[in-house]
Design an enzyme around this catalytic site. Structure first.
Site, PDB file in Angstrom:
ATOM      1  N   ASN A  10       0.841  -1.185   0.150  1.00 20.30           N
ATOM      2  CA  ASN A  10      -0.114  -0.125   0.104  1.00 20.30           C
ATOM      3  C   ASN A  10       0.839   1.183  -0.064  1.00 20.30           C
ATOM      4  O   ASN A  10       1.469   1.519   0.963  1.00 20.30           O
ATOM      5  CB  ASN A  10      -0.896  -0.069   1.223  1.00 20.30           C
ATOM      6  CG  ASN A  10      -1.662   1.230   1.397  1.00 20.30           C
ATOM      7  OD1 ASN A  10      -1.729   1.964   0.568  1.00 20.30           O
ATOM      8  ND2 ASN A  10      -2.249   1.556   2.673  1.00 20.30           N
ATOM      9  N   LYS A  12       0.332   4.259  -0.357  1.00 22.59           N
ATOM     10  CA  LYS A  12      -0.343   5.711   0.062  1.00 22.59           C
ATOM     11  C   LYS A  12      -0.041   6.494  -0.746  1.00 22.59           C
ATOM     12  O   LYS A  12      -0.039   6.436  -2.075  1.00 22.59           O
ATOM     13  CB  LYS A  12       0.179   5.801   1.363  1.00 22.59           C
ATOM     14  CG  LYS A  12       0.041   4.543   2.547  1.00 22.59           C
ATOM     15  CD  LYS A  12       0.443   4.742   4.002  1.00 22.59           C
ATOM     16  CE  LYS A  12      -0.080   3.537   4.838  1.00 22.59           C
ATOM     17  NZ  LYS A  12       0.015   3.611   6.157  1.00 22.59           N
ATOM     18  N   HIS A  95      -9.460   1.472   4.203  1.00 23.04           N
ATOM     19  CA  HIS A  95      -8.153   1.724   4.840  1.00 23.04           C
ATOM     20  C   HIS A  95      -8.350   2.746   6.134  1.00 23.04           C
ATOM     21  O   HIS A  95      -9.056   3.584   5.960  1.00 23.04           O
ATOM     22  CB  HIS A  95      -7.047   2.104   4.207  1.00 23.04           C
ATOM     23  CG  HIS A  95      -5.798   1.974   4.827  1.00 23.04           C
ATOM     24  ND1 HIS A  95      -5.199   3.020   5.547  1.00 23.04           N
ATOM     25  CD2 HIS A  95      -4.805   1.195   4.973  1.00 23.04           C
ATOM     26  CE1 HIS A  95      -4.167   2.812   5.906  1.00 23.04           C
ATOM     27  NE2 HIS A  95      -3.795   1.557   5.472  1.00 23.04           N
ATOM     28  N   GLU A  97      -6.864   5.103   7.126  1.00 19.22           N
ATOM     29  CA  GLU A  97      -6.415   6.480   6.912  1.00 19.22           C
ATOM     30  C   GLU A  97      -7.639   6.892   6.111  1.00 19.22           C
ATOM     31  O   GLU A  97      -8.009   8.282   6.227  1.00 19.22           O
ATOM     32  CB  GLU A  97      -5.123   6.578   6.176  1.00 19.22           C
ATOM     33  CG  GLU A  97      -3.995   6.315   7.014  1.00 19.22           C
ATOM     34  CD  GLU A  97      -2.699   5.955   6.364  1.00 19.22           C
ATOM     35  OE1 GLU A  97      -2.881   5.817   4.992  1.00 19.22           O
ATOM     36  OE2 GLU A  97      -2.059   5.433   6.925  1.00 19.22           O
ATOM     37  N   GLU A 167      -6.193  -4.515  10.333  1.00 18.33           N
ATOM     38  CA  GLU A 167      -4.952  -3.532  10.534  1.00 18.33           C
ATOM     39  C   GLU A 167      -5.459  -2.501  11.707  1.00 18.33           C
ATOM     40  O   GLU A 167      -6.314  -1.753  11.838  1.00 18.33           O
ATOM     41  CB  GLU A 167      -5.227  -2.568   9.192  1.00 18.33           C
ATOM     42  CG  GLU A 167      -4.562  -3.087   7.993  1.00 18.33           C
ATOM     43  CD  GLU A 167      -4.050  -2.084   7.140  1.00 18.33           C
ATOM     44  OE1 GLU A 167      -2.826  -2.432   6.645  1.00 18.33           O
ATOM     45  OE2 GLU A 167      -4.359  -0.839   7.014  1.00 18.33           O
ATOM     46  N   GLY A 173       1.259   3.037  10.515  1.00  8.42           N
ATOM     47  CA  GLY A 173       2.067   4.051  10.061  1.00  8.42           C
ATOM     48  C   GLY A 173       2.695   4.413  11.564  1.00  8.42           C
ATOM     49  O   GLY A 173       3.419   5.705  11.583  1.00  8.42           O
ATOM     50  N   SER A 213       2.568  -1.707  10.021  1.00 12.80           N
ATOM     51  CA  SER A 213       3.909  -1.683  10.122  1.00 12.80           C
ATOM     52  C   SER A 213       4.522  -3.018   9.999  1.00 12.80           C
ATOM     53  O   SER A 213       5.487  -3.371  11.006  1.00 12.80           O
ATOM     54  CB  SER A 213       4.174  -1.106  11.658  1.00 12.80           C
ATOM     55  OG  SER A 213       3.590   0.193  11.456  1.00 12.80           O
ATOM     56  N   GLY A 235       4.830   1.350   4.631  1.00 15.64           N
ATOM     57  CA  GLY A 235       6.191   1.830   4.475  1.00 15.64           C
ATOM     58  C   GLY A 235       7.192   0.915   3.765  1.00 15.64           C
ATOM     59  O   GLY A 235       8.022   1.207   2.928  1.00 15.64           O
TER      60      GLY A 235
HETATM   61  C1  3PY Z   1       0.747   0.254   7.345  1.00 15.79           C
HETATM   62  O1  3PY Z   1       1.484  -0.715   7.285  1.00 15.79           O
HETATM   63  O2  3PY Z   1       1.137   1.341   8.030  1.00 15.79           O
HETATM   64  C2  3PY Z   1      -0.388   0.232   6.602  1.00 15.79           C
HETATM   65  O3  3PY Z   1      -1.450   1.035   6.843  1.00 15.79           O
HETATM   66  C3  3PY Z   1      -0.603  -0.784   5.670  1.00 15.79           C
HETATM   67  O4  3PY Z   1      -1.889  -0.765   4.948  1.00 15.79           O
END
Ligand code: 3PY
Length: 251
Positions: A10, A12, A95, A97, A167, A173, A213, A235
């Site tokens: 992802n 982002k 997601h 976010e 998640e 993040g 993460s 990331g």
């Molecule tokens: C992360 O690993 O921060 C994510 O949001 C994966 O979608």
């Protein structure tokens, strides 16, 4: 895990279209022998170059969101049909976010998921609790409810094109990761929820990812859990060697 894993990046809001080409080109040789499915979910404007760069490789391209209408007066939005027409195969819905910063709710996540299925895409539906909710002890109920709402109206046949990503919002993040046990526990709750809706066979077949993460250092332990069938990678998906190490850990 028991099922074939899916490792999805992802990206982002990162990478220009030219950088997307470079990144896909860098990742491709590192993951060519993957024993799992490899997906890169990229910003809308990167889709064309990413698809071009991924041609002839085992990397599939996804988007990070879609609107629920096929077309219409929705300035600034992109429909699932439009994504499909570009050659996109996957899309993320819900997601954290999107839920946190852009007002996505369980209901709009359900509508986006519906539209993506109608367009023929495979959907990575994200669910997960905030830290306060974990501390209140309502993680299981909350995640079960998010899953049920997102799957509202989804047929058993369509379920084959659904991946659910757990998640935990407190691990997105932030550099904090759920322990392998915590991740497995909630992925198992998601699977049990799918079982309650569609039965045992569907529940055993569905891919449930962990996201939050996940990186080259913790992937192997997380992916070794029986109910964790892959990862949605933030990331680390921007770093070819790290992403490839996660793909290796899933293989
Ligand atoms: C992360 O690993 O921060 C994510 O949001 C994966 O979608």
């Amino acid at each position: 895990a028991v099922r074939k894993a899916v490792i999805a990046g992802n990206w982002k809001m990162n990478k220009t279209s030219a950088e997307a080409k470079e990144l896909i080109t860098a990742i491709a040789p590192l993951v060519k022998d993957a024993g799992c499915d490899v997906v890169a979910c990229v910003p809308y404007v990167d889709i064309a170059t990413a698809i071009e760069a991924a041609k002839g490789t085992n990397i599939k391209i996804g988007a990070e969101n879609c609107h629920w209408a096929v077309s219409g007066a929705f300035t600034g939005e992109i429909s699932a049909e439009m994504l499909k027409a570009c050659g996109v195969e996957y899309v993320i819905t819900g997601h954290s976010e999107r839920r946190t910063y852009f007002g996505d709710t369980d209901v709009t996540v359900q509508k986006r998921t519906r539209a993506a299925l109608d367009a023929g895409l495979t959907v990575i539906v994200c669910v997960g609790e905030y830290l306060e909710q974990r501390e209140q002890g309502i993680t299981d109920e909350l995640v079960a409810m998010q899953t049920k709402i997102a799957l509202g109206g989804v047929t058993e046949e369509e379920l084959k094109r659904i991946i659910i990503a757990y998640e935990p919002v407190w691990a997105i993040g932030t550099g904090k990761t759920a322990t392998a046990e915590q991740a497995n526990e909630v992925c198992a709750v998601i699977r049990a929820t799918v079982k309650s809706l569609y039965g045992e066979k569907a529940a055993e077949g569905i891919t449930v990812q962990y996201g939050g993460s996940m990186n080259a250092g913790n992937a192997a332990e997380l992916l070794a859990q029986p109910d964790v069938d892959g990862g949605l990678i933030g990331g680390a998906s921007l770093k070819p060697n790290d992403f490839a190490a996660i793909v290796d850990a899933a293989t």
